[in-house]
Write a protein that holds these residues in place. Structure first.
Motif, PDB file in Angstrom:
ATOM      1  N   PRO A 285       7.703  -7.318 -10.773  1.00 46.57           N
ATOM      2  CA  PRO A 285       6.404  -6.614 -11.064  1.00 46.57           C
ATOM      3  C   PRO A 285       5.728  -7.091 -12.006  1.00 46.57           C
ATOM      4  O   PRO A 285       5.403  -6.849 -12.644  1.00 46.57           O
ATOM      5  N   GLU A 286       6.618  -7.304 -13.040  1.00 46.10           N
ATOM      6  CA  GLU A 286       6.026  -7.333 -14.324  1.00 46.10           C
ATOM      7  C   GLU A 286       5.085  -8.069 -15.054  1.00 46.10           C
ATOM      8  O   GLU A 286       4.325  -8.936 -15.736  1.00 46.10           O
ATOM      9  N   ALA A 287       5.527  -9.336 -13.318  1.00 48.59           N
ATOM     10  CA  ALA A 287       4.546 -10.638 -13.637  1.00 48.59           C
ATOM     11  C   ALA A 287       3.221 -10.432 -13.712  1.00 48.59           C
ATOM     12  O   ALA A 287       2.112 -11.517 -13.749  1.00 48.59           O
ATOM     13  N   ILE A 288       2.867  -9.928 -12.614  1.00 46.91           N
ATOM     14  CA  ILE A 288       1.206  -9.092 -11.976  1.00 46.91           C
ATOM     15  C   ILE A 288       0.997  -8.000 -12.626  1.00 46.91           C
ATOM     16  O   ILE A 288       1.712  -6.706 -12.938  1.00 46.91           O
ATOM     17  N   ARG A 289      -0.722  -8.326 -12.955  1.00 46.77           N
ATOM     18  CA  ARG A 289      -0.918  -7.697 -13.507  1.00 46.77           C
ATOM     19  C   ARG A 289      -2.161  -6.517 -12.953  1.00 46.77           C
ATOM     20  O   ARG A 289      -3.041  -6.969 -12.123  1.00 46.77           O
ATOM     21  N   LEU A 290      -2.416  -5.626 -13.276  1.00 44.02           N
ATOM     22  CA  LEU A 290      -3.373  -4.500 -12.405  1.00 44.02           C
ATOM     23  C   LEU A 290      -4.523  -4.310 -13.508  1.00 44.02           C
ATOM     24  O   LEU A 290      -5.284  -5.106 -14.794  1.00 44.02           O
ATOM     25  N   GLY A 291      -5.135  -4.329 -12.573  1.00 43.99           N
ATOM     26  CA  GLY A 291      -6.860  -3.704 -13.424  1.00 43.99           C
ATOM     27  C   GLY A 291      -7.874  -3.186 -12.686  1.00 43.99           C
ATOM     28  O   GLY A 291      -6.990  -2.450 -10.992  1.00 43.99           O
ATOM     29  N   HIS A 292      -8.678  -2.877 -13.726  1.00 43.85           N
ATOM     30  CA  HIS A 292      -9.395  -1.537 -12.581  1.00 43.85           C
ATOM     31  C   HIS A 292     -10.733  -2.402 -11.243  1.00 43.85           C
ATOM     32  O   HIS A 292     -10.998  -1.099 -10.896  1.00 43.85           O
ATOM     33  N   THR A 293     -10.981  -3.214 -12.096  1.00 44.65           N
ATOM     34  CA  THR A 293     -11.915  -4.242 -10.859  1.00 44.65           C
ATOM     35  C   THR A 293     -12.044  -5.553 -10.826  1.00 44.65           C
ATOM     36  O   THR A 293     -10.760  -6.287 -11.374  1.00 44.65           O
ATOM     37  N   PRO A 294     -11.800  -6.242  -9.744  1.00 50.81           N
ATOM     38  CA  PRO A 294     -12.266  -7.486  -9.660  1.00 50.81           C
ATOM     39  C   PRO A 294     -11.831  -8.723 -10.900  1.00 50.81           C
ATOM     40  O   PRO A 294     -11.323  -9.253 -10.814  1.00 50.81           O
ATOM     41  N   GLY A 295     -13.016  -8.321 -11.317  1.00 55.24           N
ATOM     42  CA  GLY A 295     -12.818  -9.198 -13.128  1.00 55.24           C
ATOM     43  C   GLY A 295     -11.867  -9.045 -13.701  1.00 55.24           C
ATOM     44  O   GLY A 295     -11.411  -9.446 -14.158  1.00 55.24           O
ATOM     45  N   ASP A 296     -11.140  -7.529 -13.570  1.00 54.26           N
ATOM     46  CA  ASP A 296     -10.019  -7.726 -14.739  1.00 54.26           C
ATOM     47  C   ASP A 296      -9.308  -9.153 -14.072  1.00 54.26           C
ATOM     48  O   ASP A 296      -8.263  -9.360 -14.792  1.00 54.26           O
ATOM     49  N   VAL A 297      -9.166  -9.216 -12.835  1.00 52.78           N
ATOM     50  CA  VAL A 297      -8.407 -10.123 -12.754  1.00 52.78           C
ATOM     51  C   VAL A 297      -8.572 -11.484 -12.387  1.00 52.78           C
ATOM     52  O   VAL A 297      -7.871 -12.186 -11.102  1.00 52.78           O
ATOM     53  N   LEU A 335       3.933  -0.426 -14.424  1.00 58.23           N
ATOM     54  CA  LEU A 335       2.883   0.259 -15.013  1.00 58.23           C
ATOM     55  C   LEU A 335       2.940  -0.461 -16.084  1.00 58.23           C
ATOM     56  O   LEU A 335       3.617   0.441 -17.063  1.00 58.23           O
ATOM     57  N   PRO A 336       1.850  -0.543 -16.922  1.00 56.62           N
ATOM     58  CA  PRO A 336       1.833  -0.588 -18.712  1.00 56.62           C
ATOM     59  C   PRO A 336       1.826   0.452 -19.160  1.00 56.62           C
ATOM     60  O   PRO A 336       1.753   1.823 -18.695  1.00 56.62           O
ATOM     61  N   GLN A 337       2.719   0.715 -20.376  1.00 61.56           N
ATOM     62  CA  GLN A 337       2.375   1.515 -21.230  1.00 61.56           C
ATOM     63  C   GLN A 337       1.603   1.596 -22.113  1.00 61.56           C
ATOM     64  O   GLN A 337       1.287   2.941 -22.926  1.00 61.56           O
ATOM     65  N   VAL A 352      -4.926  -6.227  -8.372  1.00 62.16           N
ATOM     66  CA  VAL A 352      -4.118  -6.891  -9.078  1.00 62.16           C
ATOM     67  C   VAL A 352      -3.827  -8.424  -9.274  1.00 62.16           C
ATOM     68  O   VAL A 352      -4.796  -9.213  -8.280  1.00 62.16           O
ATOM     69  N   GLY A 353      -3.694  -8.762  -9.705  1.00 63.65           N
ATOM     70  CA  GLY A 353      -3.367 -11.338 -10.288  1.00 63.65           C
ATOM     71  C   GLY A 353      -2.029 -11.146 -11.152  1.00 63.65           C
ATOM     72  O   GLY A 353      -1.573 -10.282 -12.057  1.00 63.65           O
ATOM     73  N   TRP A 354      -1.646 -12.361 -10.696  1.00 64.35           N
ATOM     74  CA  TRP A 354      -1.078 -12.684 -11.605  1.00 64.35           C
ATOM     75  C   TRP A 354      -0.547 -14.872 -10.927  1.00 64.35           C
ATOM     76  O   TRP A 354      -1.715 -15.232 -10.221  1.00 64.35           O
ATOM     77  N   SER A 355      -0.285 -15.521 -12.337  1.00 65.94           N
ATOM     78  CA  SER A 355      -0.478 -16.953 -12.262  1.00 65.94           C
ATOM     79  C   SER A 355       0.590 -17.776 -11.196  1.00 65.94           C
ATOM     80  O   SER A 355       1.486 -16.662 -11.087  1.00 65.94           O
ATOM     81  N   SER A 356       0.156 -18.198 -10.776  1.00 66.64           N
ATOM     82  CA  SER A 356       1.068 -19.126  -9.571  1.00 66.64           C
ATOM     83  C   SER A 356       1.829 -19.776 -10.294  1.00 66.64           C
ATOM     84  O   SER A 356       3.208 -19.898  -9.436  1.00 66.64           O
ATOM     85  N   ASP A 357       2.380 -19.800 -11.716  1.00 66.51           N
ATOM     86  CA  ASP A 357       3.142 -20.365 -12.508  1.00 66.51           C
ATOM     87  C   ASP A 357       4.794 -19.088 -12.172  1.00 66.51           C
ATOM     88  O   ASP A 357       5.738 -19.279 -12.516  1.00 66.51           O
TER      89      ASP A 357
END
Length: 367
Positions: A285-297, A335-337, A352-357
């Motif tokens: 779960p912590e490897a996944i980043r949250l964004g407000h817009t598609p551009g954020d991820v 959820l980011p702090q 949301v987005g995350w690296s393939s690695d």
């Protein structure tokens, strides 16, 4: 090369047609904290009881400081054991509890008094010798139980889920206390637990056990970030898991089409996976980043848009559950702090987005 304090070689225990421990080998270096982590019934307590001498192995050897102890009875082995319920004697004061084993050995009273006083100093409770067991807090009882073992100067201390009977807050505190006590005594600790947090926080080395065998053994960080088996990936820490079919492989990178239709990129990290293989991808779960817009991820290999279905508040470990616009599986996201997502509620749109690695891939296991 330094001789290990404990070495178990091809250790096996059978009960009739059931193999509880199946050809397990490991070494524990001097002065280290070694944990065996696994679910109930995996065989970890059986290993502990064989080391202590309460059970005889069906096959294999147990050596302490280079000497086989298979023919040594439990009361003569250079080990001691702390049980979950501590087994302190309520009719004795603390000093008498700690000195019980020394009296059994026949040491003179002045020597016992001196040794008990020394070990009380080392556990940070120098003034409680005359107190009764019922006067102590749970954490103090825990330290006294360890002191009662350590006063006998064992080569190896065995700890059988000793924090299991404590409440959550005290358990969190005692994880730090136990690690500090192990360092203070510089004695080899062998600890068994089903609680991954206990094992990861305290241990120099963790062996993850399942169905009588060690699945992986190594530093906590390696088990968490580079699990070698699907069991370790699912058991150690929290993970999102998708099952599907491998569509393409390029070196370590692969593309998987999940059963619900998501196209996901992950890494096989050297494992044998090929086109058409049914596989699982695990993502923390912590490897996944949250964004407000598609551009954020947009810079991530994997990108999804969806809707928040639940908010799981747990302080610094708070999460959200989101359901992607494509696919049916809910995704758990840390959820980011920073507070920038404090406005989220059920129904909020997120990206949301995350690296393939960060996607650990394994061939799917039956069931």
């Amino acid at each position: 090369m330094t001789q290990p304090d404990l070495a178990c070689t091809h250790l096996t225990k059978r009960f009739g047609d059931t193999t509880a421990v199946d050809d397990v080998s490991f070494e524990v270096p001097p002065g280290s904290f070694f944990s065996i982590l696994g679910p109930s019934g995996c065989g970890k307590t059986t290993i502990m009881r064989m080391i202590a001498g309460f059970l005889a192995p069906s096959d294999g050897d147990i050596r302490i400081k280079g000497r086989s102890v298979l023919d040594v009875p439990p009361n003569k082995r250079p080990v001691n054991m702390v049980f979950q319920h501590l087994a302190l004697f309520p009719m004795m004061n603390i000093a008498d509890n700690i000195g019980y084993g020394l009296r059994r050995k026949g040491l003179p009273k002045p020597e016992i008094t001196a040794k008990v006083g020394e070990v009380l100093e080392r556990i940070g409770l120098p003034d409680i010798g005359t107190r009764r067991v019922e006067e102590l807090s749970g954490g103090q009882k825990q330290r006294v139980a360890i002191a009662r073992c350590m006063v006998l100067e064992p080569d190896v201390l065995l700890l059988d889920e000793p924090l299991g009977a404590l409440d959550l807050k005290l358990r969190e505190h005692m994880k730090i206390e136990l690690k500090a006590l192990q360092a203070a005594f510089d004695t080899t600790f062998v600890y068994i637990t089903h609680d991954q947090s206990e094992a990861l926080v305290m241990s120099d080395t963790v062996a993850v056990m399942n169905a009588g065998r060690f699945e992986q053994m190594g530093a906590a960080r390696d088990l968490y970030y580079r699990p070698e088996t699907a069991f370790v990936a699912g058991f150690v820490g929290d993970s999102n898991r998708w099952r599907g079919r491998v569509e393409s492989v390029d070196g370590d990178a692969l593309r998987l089409r999940s059963d619900s239709g998501l196209a996901l990129l992950g890494s096989r990290h050297g494992r044998a996976l090929s086109d058409g293989t049914t596989a699982d991808i695990y993502v923390r779960p912590e490897a996944i980043r949250l964004g407000h817009t598609p551009g954020d991820v947009a810079h991530f290999d994997n990108r999804l848009s969806g809707t928040v279905t639940s908010l799981l508040f747990n302080g610094a470990a708070s999460r959200i559950l989101m359901r992607p616009d494509q696919g049916s599986e809910e995704i758990e996201v840390a959820l980011p702090q920073s507070g920038e997502f404090a406005h989220l509620e059920r129904g909020s749109a997120v990206h949301v987005g995350w690296s393939s690695d960060q996607g650990n891939c394994f061939a799917a296991e039956a069931g």
